[in-house]
Enzyme design. Sequence first.
Site, PDB file in Angstrom:
ATOM      1  N   SER A 107       0.826  -1.199   0.000  1.00  0.00           N
ATOM      2  CA  SER A 107       0.000   0.000   0.000  1.00  0.00           C
ATOM      3  C   SER A 107       0.868   1.260   0.000  1.00  0.00           C
ATOM      4  O   SER A 107       1.603   1.511  -0.958  1.00  0.00           O
ATOM      5  CB  SER A 107      -0.943  -0.066   1.209  1.00  0.00           C
ATOM      6  OG  SER A 107      -1.934   0.921   1.156  1.00  0.00           O
ATOM      7  N   HIS A 256      -8.042  -5.419   0.983  1.00  0.00           N
ATOM      8  CA  HIS A 256      -6.763  -4.729   0.990  1.00  0.00           C
ATOM      9  C   HIS A 256      -5.674  -5.519   1.717  1.00  0.00           C
ATOM     10  O   HIS A 256      -4.511  -5.142   1.694  1.00  0.00           O
ATOM     11  CB  HIS A 256      -6.941  -3.354   1.654  1.00  0.00           C
ATOM     12  CG  HIS A 256      -5.763  -2.442   1.486  1.00  0.00           C
ATOM     13  ND1 HIS A 256      -5.254  -2.123   0.240  1.00  0.00           N
ATOM     14  CD2 HIS A 256      -4.994  -1.772   2.390  1.00  0.00           C
ATOM     15  CE1 HIS A 256      -4.214  -1.305   0.394  1.00  0.00           C
ATOM     16  NE2 HIS A 256      -4.034  -1.083   1.685  1.00  0.00           N
TER      17      HIS A 256
END
Length: 282
Positions: A107, A256
């Site tokens: 990320s 995620h």
Amino acid sequence: MNAPQQSPEIGREILAAGYRTNLHDQGEGFPVLLIHGSGPGVTAWANWRGIIPQLAQTRRVVAPDMLGFGYSERPADGQYSQARWVEHAIGVLDALGIQQADIVGNSFGGGLALALAIRHPERVRRLVLMGSVGVAFPITEGLEMAWGYTPSLANMRRLLDLFAHDRTLVNDELAELRYQASIRPGFQESFAAMFPPPRQNGVDDLASNEADIRALPHETLVIHGREDRIIPLQASLTLAQWIPNAQLHVFGHCGHWTQIEHAERFARLVENFLAEADALHS
């Protein structure tokens, strides 16, 4: 920033780019640097605890708390930027005497890994970008919520629901654990300083130049969860199109948290990708 000494989140302390840095350093072999994401209360251990033991069987795994996060030092001026974080990551490699490493970025950490490879190409062998920022995109509601987090158990629970596609991974115990992590002394203050509103600026600051990305020489593995509500899948599709030597793996039924929701598959995928380079250079 003090934690009970028995806390697994505490590794060892080094001085990197002039900052006291908490890191985990396990295994032997060609080094791999793991750069964590930017969720509230995050540490390297919280992000990578499921992956470190598997990768450490065949390589040296280095996972620092990045500047301002976890149990690493917070800069006195409270200023954070892509350039400063990259400088810190290079400082970690320098402090450990590591000339070159494979880099896995999650990320926010993917954006840093990408920028590091562009600025210091000789320090990187292979690149893994997971649910990564690094290209411009309109900020998602999920990322706005994550960066705008204010500490409460309810807010943490809501955030965890956004992070994971598989709701069975998100229970009250985990929410309580992550909430407690987010209210440790110094954690929220530095976190709030990193991504102030308008938070679109945070996305843009972590993005690299398209021409630079297209010029990247490194073999790169791009990984994303199809149901990611924090970083849009399109970001990884763009990275995979722009990076010349890229391969893309998209996990279905995955939010995620690729390295948590599909931990074994993720570890195997990364290990196989890095092992190709081991074989080439042996």
